[in-house]
Design a protein around this motif. Structure first.
Motif: not given
Ligand code: URA
Length: 196
Positions: A132, A136, A142
């Protein structure tokens, strides 16, 4: 920041970006790190892997993905028909967060220009965002990695595939099948056959 250079289109080369980073003290991770882990591999790679940040082994050696997660990443790279030296490997943050905690927003913000400069220097065909933090940060999105993974995205005109982080796969081996599907999509784009 890392600006103008002698590389393609006046962009800095990887060596110039590393020199600009210097003995970096732009965030608090500099107080606890042993080594800056800039990145390793082929500066002309068609495929780049971006992880989260150095762990203990990486901090000690100054090389990304050399611990347990790195062993799995190396297997993934080889299953795709590449050698580790064919590709380029780096991280969102270049210094180890203490106790392997998550990198904090101010730390990511301090390091992000260097990651972006590395990708601009290499200009790979594909970036694989591992986990992530990589996905991200690069995409400024997000969305959870569980939903982002497996879907092609565009990062600065470069095709980007988000997938699970190898450290997560070590804890959740049942998810390896999904990560392998993501990597097979990358192989197809790169015209790569699995090794004989
Ligand atoms: N995990 C990462 O995200 N990067 C490394 O370099 C090692 C482990």
């Amino acid at each position: 920041g890392p600006l103008p250079g002698t590389g393609d289109g006046g962009r800095p080369t990887l060596d110039e970006i590393r020199r600009e980073l210097g003995d970096c003290q732009r965030c608090k991770l500099c107080r606890t790190r042993k080594n800056i882990v800039f990145g390793s591999g082929n500066p002309r790679a068609e495929l780049v892997f971006v992880g989260e940040g150095p762990g203990e082994n990486e901090d000690l050696q100054g090389v990304p993905f050399v611990g347990a997660a790195g062993e799995l990443l190396t297997k993934m790279i080889e299953a795709m028909g590449f050698r580790r030296d064919d590709v380029y490997i780096c991280n969102v943050v270049k210094c180890r967060p203490p106790g392997n905690r998550n990198p904090e927003p101010d730390e990511i913000a301090a390091c992000e220009p260097f990651l972006r400069a590395q990708l601009a220097a290499i200009q790979p065909k594909v970036v694989v965002a591992l986990g992530k933090f990589a996905a991200q940060t690069l995409l400024r999105d997000s969305t959870p990695i569980t939903r982002m993974r497996g879907n092609w995205r565009t990062y600065e005109g470069i095709q980007l595939m988000p997938t699970f982080h190898p450290a997560y796969l070590l804890r959740s081996p049942a998810e390896k099948r999904k990560a392998w599907e993501d990597l097979q999509a990358v192989m197809k784009v790169l015209g790569k056959q699995p090794p004989g």
